[in-house]
Design a protein around this motif. Structure first.
Motif, PDB file in Angstrom:
ATOM      1  N   ILE A   1       3.325   1.555  14.336  1.00  0.00           N
ATOM      2  CA  ILE A   1       3.565   2.722  13.486  1.00  0.00           C
ATOM      3  C   ILE A   1       4.925   2.616  12.805  1.00  0.00           C
ATOM      4  CG2 ILE A   1       3.958   5.224  13.518  1.00  0.00           C
ATOM      5  CD1 ILE A   1       1.039   4.451  13.789  1.00  0.00           C
ATOM      6  N   PHE A   2       5.930   2.200  13.572  1.00  0.00           N
ATOM      7  CA  PHE A   2       7.290   2.061  13.055  1.00  0.00           C
ATOM      8  C   PHE A   2       7.326   1.104  11.869  1.00  0.00           C
ATOM      9  CE2 PHE A   2      11.570   0.267  13.052  1.00  0.00           C
ATOM     10  CZ  PHE A   2      12.382   1.353  13.335  1.00  0.00           C
TER      11      PHE A   2
ATOM     12  N   TYR B   1      -5.942   1.924  11.789  1.00  0.00           N
ATOM     13  CA  TYR B   1      -5.373   1.875  13.137  1.00  0.00           C
ATOM     14  C   TYR B   1      -5.759   3.142  13.878  1.00  0.00           C
ATOM     15  CZ  TYR B   1      -1.975   0.201  16.623  1.00  0.00           C
ATOM     16  OH  TYR B   1      -1.388  -0.299  17.748  1.00  0.00           O
ATOM     17  N   PHE B   2      -5.964   2.979  15.189  1.00  0.00           N
ATOM     18  CA  PHE B   2      -6.330   4.125  16.033  1.00  0.00           C
ATOM     19  C   PHE B   2      -5.756   3.905  17.428  1.00  0.00           C
ATOM     20  CE2 PHE B   2      -8.950   6.072  19.282  1.00  0.00           C
ATOM     21  CZ  PHE B   2      -9.130   7.364  18.820  1.00  0.00           C
ATOM     22  N   CYS B   3      -5.256   4.960  18.044  1.00  0.00           N
ATOM     23  CA  CYS B   3      -4.783   4.847  19.424  1.00  0.00           C
ATOM     24  C   CYS B   3      -4.811   6.212  20.103  1.00  0.00           C
ATOM     25  CB  CYS B   3      -3.364   4.268  19.478  1.00  0.00           C
ATOM     26  SG  CYS B   3      -2.094   5.308  18.753  1.00  0.00           S
ATOM     27  N   ARG B   4      -4.764   6.172  21.429  1.00  0.00           N
ATOM     28  CA  ARG B   4      -4.646   7.401  22.212  1.00  0.00           C
ATOM     29  C   ARG B   4      -3.187   7.822  22.264  1.00  0.00           C
ATOM     30  NH1 ARG B   4      -6.140   6.719  27.798  1.00  0.00           N
ATOM     31  NH2 ARG B   4      -5.491   4.563  27.570  1.00  0.00           N
ATOM     32  N   VAL B   5      -2.954   9.127  22.405  1.00  0.00           N
ATOM     33  CA  VAL B   5      -1.602   9.658  22.431  1.00  0.00           C
ATOM     34  C   VAL B   5      -1.481  10.699  23.543  1.00  0.00           C
ATOM     35  CG1 VAL B   5      -1.360   9.307  19.940  1.00  0.00           C
ATOM     36  CG2 VAL B   5      -2.065  11.544  20.802  1.00  0.00           C
TER      37      VAL B   5
ATOM     38  N   ARG C   1      -8.291  15.970  20.375  1.00  0.00           N
ATOM     39  CA  ARG C   1      -8.796  14.666  20.812  1.00  0.00           C
ATOM     40  C   ARG C   1      -7.701  13.776  21.392  1.00  0.00           C
ATOM     41  NH1 ARG C   1     -12.913  13.087  15.810  1.00  0.00           N
ATOM     42  NH2 ARG C   1     -14.277  14.925  15.995  1.00  0.00           N
ATOM     43  N   GLN C   2      -6.435  14.196  21.266  1.00  0.00           N
ATOM     44  CA  GLN C   2      -5.306  13.395  21.743  1.00  0.00           C
ATOM     45  C   GLN C   2      -5.398  11.966  21.204  1.00  0.00           C
ATOM     46  OE1 GLN C   2      -2.432  14.492  23.976  1.00  0.00           O
ATOM     47  NE2 GLN C   2      -3.193  16.092  22.625  1.00  0.00           N
ATOM     48  N   SER C   3      -5.511  11.905  19.885  1.00  0.00           N
ATOM     49  CA  SER C   3      -5.650  10.618  19.215  1.00  0.00           C
ATOM     50  C   SER C   3      -4.781  10.575  17.969  1.00  0.00           C
ATOM     51  CB  SER C   3      -7.113  10.367  18.828  1.00  0.00           C
ATOM     52  OG  SER C   3      -7.536  11.303  17.844  1.00  0.00           O
ATOM     53  N   MET C   4      -4.506   9.355  17.509  1.00  0.00           N
ATOM     54  CA  MET C   4      -3.780   9.159  16.264  1.00  0.00           C
ATOM     55  C   MET C   4      -4.533   8.135  15.428  1.00  0.00           C
ATOM     56  SD  MET C   4       0.266   8.376  15.637  1.00  0.00           S
ATOM     57  CE  MET C   4       0.316   6.973  16.739  1.00  0.00           C
ATOM     58  N   THR C   5      -4.777   8.491  14.181  1.00  0.00           N
ATOM     59  CA  THR C   5      -5.511   7.630  13.268  1.00  0.00           C
ATOM     60  C   THR C   5      -4.675   7.394  12.022  1.00  0.00           C
ATOM     61  OG1 THR C   5      -7.544   8.722  14.039  1.00  0.00           O
ATOM     62  CG2 THR C   5      -7.726   7.269  12.135  1.00  0.00           C
ATOM     63  N   CYS C   6      -4.600   6.142  11.583  1.00  0.00           N
ATOM     64  CA  CYS C   6      -3.814   5.778  10.404  1.00  0.00           C
ATOM     65  C   CYS C   6      -4.751   5.381   9.272  1.00  0.00           C
ATOM     66  CB  CYS C   6      -2.880   4.617  10.733  1.00  0.00           C
ATOM     67  SG  CYS C   6      -1.725   4.979  12.068  1.00  0.00           S
ATOM     68  N   PHE C   7      -4.466   5.918   8.085  1.00  0.00           N
ATOM     69  CA  PHE C   7      -5.303   5.674   6.914  1.00  0.00           C
ATOM     70  C   PHE C   7      -4.501   5.040   5.790  1.00  0.00           C
ATOM     71  CE2 PHE C   7      -7.515   9.085   9.122  1.00  0.00           C
ATOM     72  CZ  PHE C   7      -8.846   8.725   8.997  1.00  0.00           C
ATOM     73  N   GLU C   8      -5.137   4.085   5.117  1.00  0.00           N
ATOM     74  CA  GLU C   8      -4.656   3.587   3.841  1.00  0.00           C
ATOM     75  C   GLU C   8      -5.680   4.037   2.819  1.00  0.00           C
ATOM     76  OE1 GLU C   8      -2.383  -0.392   5.561  1.00  0.00           O
ATOM     77  OE2 GLU C   8      -4.169  -0.625   4.302  1.00  0.00           O
ATOM     78  N   GLY C   9      -5.307   5.055   2.041  1.00  0.00           N
ATOM     79  CA  GLY C   9      -6.304   5.708   1.210  1.00  0.00           C
ATOM     80  C   GLY C   9      -7.318   6.379   2.113  1.00  0.00           C
ATOM     81  N   LYS C  10      -8.594   6.019   1.974  1.00  0.00           N
ATOM     82  CA  LYS C  10      -9.648   6.569   2.821  1.00  0.00           C
ATOM     83  C   LYS C  10     -10.053   5.620   3.947  1.00  0.00           C
ATOM     84  CE  LYS C  10     -11.648   9.433  -0.853  1.00  0.00           C
ATOM     85  NZ  LYS C  10     -12.876   9.748  -1.641  1.00  0.00           N
ATOM     86  N   ASN C  11      -9.391   4.487   4.029  1.00  0.00           N
ATOM     87  CA  ASN C  11      -9.754   3.475   5.020  1.00  0.00           C
ATOM     88  C   ASN C  11      -8.934   3.635   6.298  1.00  0.00           C
ATOM     89  OD1 ASN C  11     -11.578   2.180   3.216  1.00  0.00           O
ATOM     90  ND2 ASN C  11      -9.848   1.127   2.246  1.00  0.00           N
ATOM     91  N   GLU C  12      -9.632   3.732   7.423  1.00  0.00           N
ATOM     92  CA  GLU C  12      -8.958   3.785   8.712  1.00  0.00           C
ATOM     93  C   GLU C  12      -8.510   2.372   9.087  1.00  0.00           C
ATOM     94  OE1 GLU C  12     -10.122   4.473  13.395  1.00  0.00           O
ATOM     95  OE2 GLU C  12     -11.144   5.701  11.875  1.00  0.00           O
TER      96      GLU C  12
ATOM     97  N   ILE D   1       0.851  -1.193   0.000  1.00  0.00           N
ATOM     98  CA  ILE D   1       0.000   0.000   0.000  1.00  0.00           C
ATOM     99  C   ILE D   1       0.886   1.243   0.000  1.00  0.00           C
ATOM    100  CG2 ILE D   1      -1.815   1.273   1.204  1.00  0.00           C
ATOM    101  CD1 ILE D   1      -2.724  -1.421   0.161  1.00  0.00           C
ATOM    102  N   GLU D   2       0.752   2.085  -1.008  1.00  0.00           N
ATOM    103  CA  GLU D   2       1.588   3.283  -1.105  1.00  0.00           C
ATOM    104  C   GLU D   2       0.949   4.499  -0.429  1.00  0.00           C
ATOM    105  OE1 GLU D   2       2.689   4.039  -5.110  1.00  0.00           O
ATOM    106  OE2 GLU D   2       3.753   2.121  -5.367  1.00  0.00           O
ATOM    107  N   GLU D   3      -0.369   4.571  -0.463  1.00  0.00           N
ATOM    108  CA  GLU D   3      -1.050   5.749   0.081  1.00  0.00           C
ATOM    109  C   GLU D   3      -1.359   5.543   1.564  1.00  0.00           C
ATOM    110  OE1 GLU D   3      -4.935   8.616  -0.792  1.00  0.00           O
ATOM    111  OE2 GLU D   3      -4.515   6.901  -2.093  1.00  0.00           O
ATOM    112  N   LYS D   4      -0.437   5.994   2.404  1.00  0.00           N
ATOM    113  CA  LYS D   4      -0.583   5.891   3.850  1.00  0.00           C
ATOM    114  C   LYS D   4      -0.454   7.286   4.464  1.00  0.00           C
ATOM    115  CE  LYS D   4       1.417   1.229   4.200  1.00  0.00           C
ATOM    116  NZ  LYS D   4       2.495   0.405   4.798  1.00  0.00           N
ATOM    117  N   LYS D   5      -1.239   7.522   5.508  1.00  0.00           N
ATOM    118  CA  LYS D   5      -1.213   8.833   6.147  1.00  0.00           C
ATOM    119  C   LYS D   5      -1.605   8.699   7.615  1.00  0.00           C
ATOM    120  CE  LYS D   5      -3.113  13.533   5.709  1.00  0.00           C
ATOM    121  NZ  LYS D   5      -4.022  14.411   4.912  1.00  0.00           N
ATOM    122  N   ILE D   6      -0.952   9.488   8.461  1.00  0.00           N
ATOM    123  CA  ILE D   6      -1.264   9.527   9.892  1.00  0.00           C
ATOM    124  C   ILE D   6      -1.843  10.889  10.239  1.00  0.00           C
ATOM    125  CG2 ILE D   6      -0.289   9.505  12.224  1.00  0.00           C
ATOM    126  CD1 ILE D   6       1.855   7.612  11.213  1.00  0.00           C
TER     127      ILE D   6
END
Length: 362
Positions: free
Chosen positions: A329-330, A239-243, A226-237, A215-220
């Motif tokens: 994430i790493f 991964y999610f976690c508190r930060v 909200r003190q949160s982190m969400t990971c997307f592949e394209g438009k699909n979520e 998957i090339e299209e990744k974004k955090i």
């Protein structure tokens, strides 16, 4: 309650260890590896000087007992109670004796390992990365005197669960037990330790293998409000976690911007399997695992072993996450990092090639 918000990282670590060590040593050996804990039993390690165990998840409830720095409790479950005065996090840990405030307890396990008799070789370099898998373990300095600022001030230094170190030598101690020589390859002051080998689990290729590399299209997206982190592949979520992002108040309780996590899209520029994070305002934190740097000044997403206070801003600019979240994430983000040399740097690439970390107000 001890409120470490009014301490610098250096003062917190120094004061916590020095303040509680005499009492801790009275009830615990230098490592918990020989204690009869089920390896699958979740435990909690106290990260501050001392803490009351309460009959209910409320700071005004009856104090059942007092625990001290590095004491271990059985972690039955996490519950929502009342936030202590001046704090916002409402999470508490239920133990067999009562309730302890969750942000002060590092979640840990006691999982000793079978020592290796020889070190692996990777790309012509002999040695291995290894993770501490017991709540804590004492060590001895192999090359005195101490060099790092914090080590010079500690009477009984320890390595903690989830830290990752470089192991480059094996020997047997006077008691016949196997010891590993423990180093820090990146950000080190040059201190080298000997520590019981059972405390360390070797990190393998599987531990750093890329997640969904096709998957090339990744974004955090890091949401400061909200003190949160969400990971997307394209438009699909995916991964999610508190930060815990940059603190909004300084040690005097005044609003500041100097510790804020910088907003805006940032490309990931560097990664380290383990990095010592040390600075004038951040203190001295050895062996911070799974560090993903994305902004100027070394601002990174990284694992945290000195608190469990996610969901609220409290760092000096970085994005604090649990070791499990930091490792995911790493592995998931580009650039990918191999076991050897255990770091990758694409900061000179233009245009940037690292995945984007977008820090927003929300």
């Amino acid at each position: 309650m001890i409120d470490e918000r009014n301490l610098t990282r250096r003062e917190f670590l120094k004061g916590g260890v020095l303040g509680g060590m005499g009492l801790v040593l009275g009830s615990h050996p230098g490592t918990l590896m020989n204690q009869q804990y089920d390896p699958q039993q979740k435990l909690g390690r106290l990260t501050i000087w001392k803490l009351d165990v309460r009959a209910k998840p409320n700071e005004n409830a009856k104090s059942v007992k007092v625990i001290y720095q590095d004491e271990i409790v059985l972690w039955l479950k996490e519950v929502v109670g009342d936030a202590p005065t001046g704090l916002l996090n409402r999470r508490w840990v239920e133990t067999p004796d009562g309730f302890v405030y969750s942000p002060r307890m590092q979640p840990v396990y006691n999982q000793p390992n079978r020592p290796l008799t020889s070190l692996p070789e990777n790309q012509g370099k002999k040695g291995m990365w290894a993770e501490v898998t017991v709540p804590f373990v004492d060590f001895t300095l192999a090359n005195p005197p101490a060099r790092s600022p914090i080590l010079k001030e500690l009477t009984k230094p320890r390595l903690y669960y989830s830290q990752v170190y470089w192991i480059d030598e094996i020997k047997k101690g006077e008691d016949g037990k196997v010891l590993y020589r423990v180093n820090e390859r990146y950000g080190t002051y040059g201190d080298i330790y000997w520590a019981p080998a059972e405390a360390f689990k070797p990190i393998t290729e599987n531990d750093v293998a890329p997640i969904h590399p096709e998957i090339e299209e990744k974004k955090i997206i890091v949401n400061l409000n909200r003190q949160s982190m969400t990971c997307f592949e394209g438009k699909n979520e995916v991964y999610f976690c508190r930060v815990a992002t940059g603190a909004k108040w300084n040690a005097d309780g005044k609003a500041v911007d100097s510790w804020s996590t910088p907003p805006g899209p940032h490309p990931i520029s560097r990664k380290f399997i383990s990095l010592r994070m040390s600075g004038a305002t951040t203190g001295d934190w050895p062996a911070v695992a799974w560090t993903t740097i994305f902004a100027t000044g070394g601002v990174a997403i990284h694992s945290t072993y000195w608190h469990n206070d996610y969901g609220l801003p409290r760092s000096h600019g970085c994005v604090n996450v649990s070791p499990e979240d930091a490792k995911w994430i790493f592995r998931w983000t580009y650039p990918y990092c191999s076991l050897e040399p255990g770091m990758v740097d694409v900061s000179s690439k233009w245009p940037p090639v690292g995945n984007i970390v977008d820090v927003i107000e929300g």
